[in-house]
Design a protein around this motif. Sequence first.
Motif, short mmCIF file in Angstrom:
data_model
loop_
_atom_site.label_atom_id
_atom_site.label_comp_id
_atom_site.label_asym_id
_atom_site.label_seq_id
_atom_site.Cartn_x
_atom_site.Cartn_y
_atom_site.Cartn_z
N SER A 67 34.69 -8.65 0.69
CA SER A 67 35.57 -7.58 -0.11
C SER A 67 35.06 -8.01 -1.63
N VAL A 68 35.10 -9.36 -2.12
CA VAL A 68 34.73 -9.69 -3.25
C VAL A 68 33.24 -9.58 -3.37
N ALA A 69 32.13 -9.92 -2.44
CA ALA A 69 30.75 -9.82 -2.43
C ALA A 69 30.54 -8.50 -2.69
N LEU A 70 31.20 -7.41 -2.14
CA LEU A 70 30.90 -6.08 -2.10
C LEU A 70 31.48 -5.32 -3.43
N GLY A 71 32.46 -6.35 -4.19
CA GLY A 71 32.95 -5.74 -5.50
C GLY A 71 32.28 -6.05 -6.71
N LYS A 72 30.99 -6.69 -6.33
CA LYS A 72 30.25 -7.22 -7.53
C LYS A 72 28.87 -6.55 -7.55
N THR A 73 28.07 -6.54 -8.61
CA THR A 73 26.56 -5.92 -8.60
C THR A 73 25.67 -7.11 -8.66
N TRP A 74 24.66 -6.88 -7.80
CA TRP A 74 23.78 -8.03 -7.20
C TRP A 74 22.36 -7.40 -7.59
N THR A 75 21.63 -8.20 -7.87
CA THR A 75 20.02 -8.05 -8.23
C THR A 75 19.26 -8.66 -7.25
N VAL A 76 18.46 -7.79 -6.28
CA VAL A 76 17.71 -8.54 -5.25
C VAL A 76 16.15 -7.79 -5.52
N SER A 77 15.48 -7.84 -4.50
CA SER A 77 14.19 -7.31 -4.92
C SER A 77 13.64 -6.79 -3.17
N ALA A 78 12.92 -5.82 -3.28
CA ALA A 78 11.99 -5.28 -2.10
C ALA A 78 10.62 -4.96 -2.41
N LYS A 79 9.74 -4.80 -1.34
CA LYS A 79 8.51 -4.28 -1.66
C LYS A 79 8.15 -3.14 -0.96
N ALA A 80 7.51 -2.35 -1.87
CA ALA A 80 7.01 -1.03 -1.51
C ALA A 80 5.65 -1.26 -1.02
N TYR A 81 5.27 -0.60 -0.01
CA TYR A 81 3.75 -0.69 0.48
C TYR A 81 2.79 0.17 0.17
N PHE A 82 1.81 0.05 -0.46
CA PHE A 82 0.79 0.73 -1.01
C PHE A 82 -0.56 0.36 -0.32
N GLU A 83 -1.45 1.34 0.18
CA GLU A 83 -2.81 1.10 0.60
C GLU A 83 -3.84 2.09 -0.12
N LEU A 84 -4.75 1.41 -0.50
CA LEU A 84 -5.99 2.35 -0.90
C LEU A 84 -7.24 2.28 -0.33
N ASP A 85 -7.72 3.44 -0.03
CA ASP A 85 -9.19 3.64 0.68
C ASP A 85 -10.03 4.16 -0.11
N ALA A 86 -11.31 3.31 -0.54
CA ALA A 86 -12.32 3.87 -1.30
C ALA A 86 -13.38 4.09 -0.48
N VAL A 87 -14.32 5.02 -0.97
CA VAL A 87 -15.33 5.68 -0.33
C VAL A 87 -16.68 5.51 -1.12
N ALA A 88 -17.66 5.40 -0.48
CA ALA A 88 -18.90 4.97 -1.39
C ALA A 88 -20.07 5.41 -0.63
N ALA A 89 -20.92 6.01 -1.31
CA ALA A 89 -22.17 6.66 -1.00
C ALA A 89 -23.33 6.25 -1.51
N ARG A 90 -24.50 6.38 -0.79
CA ARG A 90 -25.80 6.18 -1.85
C ARG A 90 -26.12 6.83 -2.98
N LYS A 91 -26.58 6.07 -3.97
CA LYS A 91 -26.73 6.61 -5.37
C LYS A 91 -27.19 8.02 -5.55
N ASN A 92 -28.30 8.30 -4.75
CA ASN A 92 -28.81 9.84 -4.81
C ASN A 92 -27.99 10.93 -4.15
N LYS A 93 -27.12 10.47 -3.18
CA LYS A 93 -26.29 11.38 -2.43
C LYS A 93 -24.92 11.54 -3.07
N ALA A 94 -24.62 10.63 -3.92
CA ALA A 94 -23.54 10.61 -4.75
C ALA A 94 -23.66 11.52 -6.16
#
Length: 209
Positions: free
Chosen positions: A153-180
Amino acid sequence: MFKKIAKTLFITVAFSSLATGALAKDWIEKVEVKRDGIDVIPVEVSASSYNYTKIKSKSHRFLLRLYGKATNGERIVAMKVGSFKNVLYFEGDGSLWSKSFQNRDVGSGSKRTVSISYKPTIPLKKIKWQGWDPVQACSLNLDKKIKSGMKKSVALGKTWTVSAKAYFELDAVAARKNKAKKNKWSLKNTTHQRDGYGYKVTVKCLPAS
């Protein structure tokens, strides 16, 4: 005879897969998604008198840096960032969150290196969390406090600061210079490479109300 043909086919398919992977790596030198700047706004989590119940914050503004670098004879023609595993530019995502960049966004096929500062405000229900989500982060902290001798009850009565990690993923696409340059690229004549990142978010565990 059938076994011999099947074995030959298996080896051929396996070799083709390896060759495709090597080709993709050869066309793209580096792909990276990471945090761009200092994110000081916390994600808030609500609590009852018994436990932590839900993420109170509806959305969060993420500060992302998206980076892709092609090899000398190729150009980056598209990128796509999403908050889930196996982000692919050429595939649909259903209800998952993602954002695609192409044409002028990436220099219309003229750039070997593309770097984009992107700051989207995303509904937190669309975010995939790495390891534990904000509610679980608060619950883990609560368990630690109880094990250290603090009353629940005491712990839930206080404000705490913790952390979490949001997951992101990046996909990059490449083409030959002339096609691009001629905007003549597609799934058939491009390669891609991905990078994933755990974006650390400050979580504020609010006191029970």
